[in-house]
Design a protein around this motif. Structure first.
Motif, PDB file in Angstrom:
ATOM      1  N   ALA A 176       0.831  -1.206   0.000  1.00 58.20           N
ATOM      2  CA  ALA A 176       0.000   0.000   0.000  1.00 58.20           C
ATOM      3  C   ALA A 176       0.864   1.253   0.000  1.00 58.20           C
ATOM      4  O   ALA A 176       0.565   2.234  -0.706  1.00 58.20           O
ATOM      5  CB  ALA A 176      -0.927  -0.011   1.218  1.00 58.20           C
ATOM      6  N   VAL A 203       2.457   1.641  -3.573  1.00 59.67           N
ATOM      7  CA  VAL A 203       1.474   2.058  -4.569  1.00 59.67           C
ATOM      8  C   VAL A 203       1.060   3.514  -4.335  1.00 59.67           C
ATOM      9  O   VAL A 203       0.919   4.293  -5.291  1.00 59.67           O
ATOM     10  CB  VAL A 203       0.245   1.126  -4.542  1.00 59.67           C
ATOM     11  N   SER A 204       0.909   3.898  -3.080  1.00 61.26           N
ATOM     12  CA  SER A 204       0.563   5.294  -2.764  1.00 61.26           C
ATOM     13  C   SER A 204       1.664   6.251  -3.200  1.00 61.26           C
ATOM     14  O   SER A 204       1.395   7.391  -3.599  1.00 61.26           O
ATOM     15  CB  SER A 204       0.304   5.443  -1.260  1.00 61.26           C
ATOM     16  N   SER A 243       1.462   6.186  -7.274  1.00 64.99           N
ATOM     17  CA  SER A 243       0.212   6.617  -7.882  1.00 64.99           C
ATOM     18  C   SER A 243       0.191   8.082  -8.340  1.00 64.99           C
ATOM     19  O   SER A 243      -0.274   8.366  -9.450  1.00 64.99           O
ATOM     20  CB  SER A 243      -0.948   6.349  -6.915  1.00 64.99           C
ATOM     21  N   ASP A 262      -6.091  -2.552   0.167  1.00 62.54           N
ATOM     22  CA  ASP A 262      -6.024  -1.124   0.493  1.00 62.54           C
ATOM     23  C   ASP A 262      -5.761  -0.238  -0.714  1.00 62.54           C
ATOM     24  O   ASP A 262      -5.850   0.987  -0.606  1.00 62.54           O
ATOM     25  CB  ASP A 262      -4.917  -0.870   1.527  1.00 62.54           C
ATOM     26  N   VAL A 263      -5.417  -0.810  -1.856  1.00 64.07           N
ATOM     27  CA  VAL A 263      -4.983   0.019  -2.987  1.00 64.07           C
ATOM     28  C   VAL A 263      -5.977   0.043  -4.141  1.00 64.07           C
ATOM     29  O   VAL A 263      -5.879   0.919  -5.008  1.00 64.07           O
ATOM     30  CB  VAL A 263      -3.606  -0.451  -3.508  1.00 64.07           C
ATOM     31  N   VAL A 306      -5.398   2.790 -10.080  1.00 68.63           N
ATOM     32  CA  VAL A 306      -4.805   1.496  -9.731  1.00 68.63           C
ATOM     33  C   VAL A 306      -5.761   0.370 -10.114  1.00 68.63           C
ATOM     34  O   VAL A 306      -6.965   0.442  -9.856  1.00 68.63           O
ATOM     35  CB  VAL A 306      -4.491   1.423  -8.218  1.00 68.63           C
TER      36      VAL A 306
END
Length: 473
Positions: A115, A118-119, A122, A142-143, A149
Motif C-alpha cells: 500500500a 502504490v501510494s 500513484s 487497500d490500494v 490502480v
C-alpha cells in the motif's frame, strides 16, 4: 518471445507494474520471469518481497541475467519480523513443506508495504498495475480504491487443476475422461490443514482482481482455458514465462554439469530433480540411487534437501548416498550428482537431455514442456498430483514413477528402474518423446510473432495501458 520486439507507444509511458509474489521458490521464479517479459515492453516493474525472498529470487533466476534488466526491474526488499522455522522433516506423512508455513503466513505482512509503495507511485504514474499471487489477494485490499490502480491475480498453477475444481459448476472438460476423473486427488488431501486455512481465509479477497493471468498457453491447455473463460470475466494465457530459447554455448560462468552433458549422446540423459520444497528419507534416497544405477541410463541428479524458511542461514542437511555410490557412478561415467543450485532450464534445453524425473511443480512442468522433454512423474504435494495426471493421462508426454494413491509408500528401486527404462530406452518411450518434442515446438510457435501467447500478451499490455475512467472498471 512474448513482448520482445514490440515498440513502446506513448500510451505505455508512465504505466508502472507492481509485482507481489508468494514466498515460495516456484512462485518467486514465475513472477520474476513475468517481470522480465513486461519490462520488455518498456514498462517499469517493481518487484516486492521480503529481504530474504527478493535475494533468493535474484540469485536463483536462470535462462537470463537480471543485470541486463536492472534499469527496468526494481526490487523492494521489505524487512519482516524474525520468525523461526523448523527444519524440513523427511519422515512427514504428507510431503507438503509445513516447515515453511511461518514464512507463508508472513507474506500477509506485505499488505502495508505494498500500500505504501502504490501510494508513492500513484501520484506520478498515469496508471499503477498490481499483479499479485492468487494465494495472497488480501495484500491489495487497500490500494484498489485508488482511481488509477488496477489489480490482477496471477494463478501459479495449471488451468487443468482449476478447471477440475470448477467442473461441478460449468461442466467437465472433454479432455478429462472418466479414467482421469477417478484418479483426481480429493480436495484437501494434498496440503496441510494450516495451508488450507490460509487459502480459505483469502477467498473473500479475490473480488479485488480485475482479471486473471496464467503461466500457460493454448498449445498446452486449450480445453481448460475454455472452461475457465466461462467463470473469468477477463483472463490471459501468457505463458510460458520462462525463456524458450536458452544458450548452452561455452561461457566462463557455465555450470560444470553442462560440460558433462556435452560429452553425452543426444536424448541419452535423464535429469532428476524434485524442486525446492521436498525432502526425502535416506531410505528413499537409497532406493532412488539403486534404481537409477540399475537402469543403466545416464543421469544428472540434483540431490538437495528442501529449502528452509531462510535459505541463507543455518546448516542444511546433506542427503546421504550409499557408501561408495558417488565415486562408482563417476568412475563408470554413468551420472553426475549435483548438491548445489542447478541451472534447470539450461539442462532441459541441452540436446543430451532426453527425460526429466520430476515432482511436477508447475514451473518444472512448463520448463520441461517448453524444451520438449518428456517426464517421469513423482508428485509430492499441492498441485503436483494434478499436474502429473495432465502430463501422463491428458497430454501423454510422460510415464508414472509414483502413483499419488500410493503417496505414503516407499517407491522401490525396481519401480524406479522400470520407469526410467520405459522413458529412456523403450519403443513407447520414443513415442512419448516424439509427442513431447511436438508439444515443445507448438509452445515455441505460440510465443513467436503471431502466435497465441504473443497475441494475448500484446492484448494484456494494451489492456493495462488503456485509460479507463473509474466507472468503467
Amino acid at each position: 518471445m512474448a513482448g520482445q520486439g514490440r515498440q513502446a507507444n506513448e500510451n505505455d509511458k508512465n504505466v508502472v507494474v507492481v509485482m507481489v509474489p508468494f514466498p515460495a521458490q516456484g512462485h518467486l521464479n514465475q513472477l520474476l520471469h513475468l517481470s522480465r517479459l513486461i519490462s520488455s515492453y518498456d514498462i517499469h516493474v517493481h518487484y516486492v518481497g521480503t529481504i530474504t525472498h527478493c535475494r533468493q529470487a535474484k540469485i536463483r533466476v536462470h535462462g537470463w541475467n537480471p543485470v541486463f534488466t536492472s534499469h527496468m526491474i526494481h526490487f523492494h526488499e521489505v524487512p519482516t519480523p524474525a520468525f523461526s522455522s523448523p527444519p524440513p522433516n523427511p519422515h512427514a506423512s504428507l510431503k507438503f513443506p509445513s516447515h515453511l508455513q511461518p514464512s507463508f503466513d508472513a507474506a500477509l505482512l506485505l499488505r502495508e508495504p505494498v500500500a505504501a509503495l502504490v501510494s508513492l507511485l500513484s501520484p506520478t504514474a498515469r496508471r499503477v498495475i498490481v499483479i499479485h499471487d492468487s494465494f495472497i489477494p488480501s495484500i491489495i485490499q487497500d490500494v484498489v480504491s485508488i482511481p488509477n490502480v488496477k489489480a490482477y491475480s496471477f494463478q501459479p498453477v495449471s488451468t487443468f487443476l482449476i478447471a477440475c475444481y470448477y467442473s461441478e459448476i460449468v461442466g467437465k472438460p472433454l479432455a478429462i475422461d472418466d479414467d482421469v476423473a477417478r484418479k483426481l486427488p480429493r480436495r484437501g488431501t494434498t496440503m496441510t490443514s494450516e495451508m488450507m486455512q490460509l487459502v480459505n481465509r483469502q477467498k473473500r479477497h479475490h473480488k479485488y482482481s480485475s482479471g486473471v493471468l496464467f503461466d500457460t498457453c493454448r498449445a498446452i491447455e486449450a480445453p481448460f482455458l475454455d472452461v475457465l473463460a466461462k467463470v473469468n470475466a477477463k483472463q490471459w494465457a501468457i505463458g510460458p514465462f520462462n525463456p524458450v530459447e536458452v544458450c548452452n554455448k561455452s561461457t566462463d560462468q557455465r555450470h560444470n554439469c553442462l560440460e558433462w552433458l556435452d560429452n553425452q549422446a543426444p536424448d541419452s540423459v535423464i535429469y532428476v530433480s524434485f524442486g525446492t520444497t521436498t525432502t526425502l528419507t535416506n531410505e528413499q534416497i537409497h532406493a532412488l540411487a539403486s534404481g537409477l544405477e540399475k537402469s543403466d541410463q545416464k543421469f544428472v541428479w540434483v540431490l538437495r534437501d528442501a529449502d528452509k524458511g531462510d535459505i541463507f542461514t543455518g546448516n542444511t542437511r546433506v542427503c546421504q548416498l550409499p557408501k561408495g555410490y558417488e565415486e562408482r557412478i563417476k568412475a563408470k561415467g554413468q551420472g553426475k550428482i549435483l548438491r548445489d543450485w542447478a541451472p534447470q532450464l539450461e539442462i532441459l534445453a541441452h540436446v543430451s537431455t532426453g527425460g526429466f524425473m520430476s515432482h511436477c511443480g508447475w514451473n518444472s512442468c512448463m520448463e520441461s514442456m517448453t524444451m520438449g522433454v518428456p517426464m517421469a512423474t513423482w508428485p509430492m504435494h499441492s498441485d503436483q498430483p494434478h499436474n502429473a495426471l495432465l502430463v501422463t493421462e491428458v497430454l501423454k508426454i510422460g510415464v508414472v514413477v509414483k502413483d499419488w494413491t500410493l503417496c505414503n509408500e516407499l517407491v522401490e528401486s525396481q519401480t524406479i528402474e522400470k520407469a526410467v527404462k520405459e522413458l529412456m530406452a523403450s519403443e513407447e518411450g520414443e513415442k512419448i518423446r516424439k509427442r513431447a518434442m511436438e508439444l515443445g515446438t507448438a509452445v515455441k510457435r505460440s510465443v513467436a510473432e503471431g502466435g497465441d501467447t504473443h497475441r494475448e500478451f500484446d492484448d494484456f499490455i494494451e489492456h493495462i495501458c488503456r485509460f479507463h475512467h473509474r466507472s468503467h472498471l
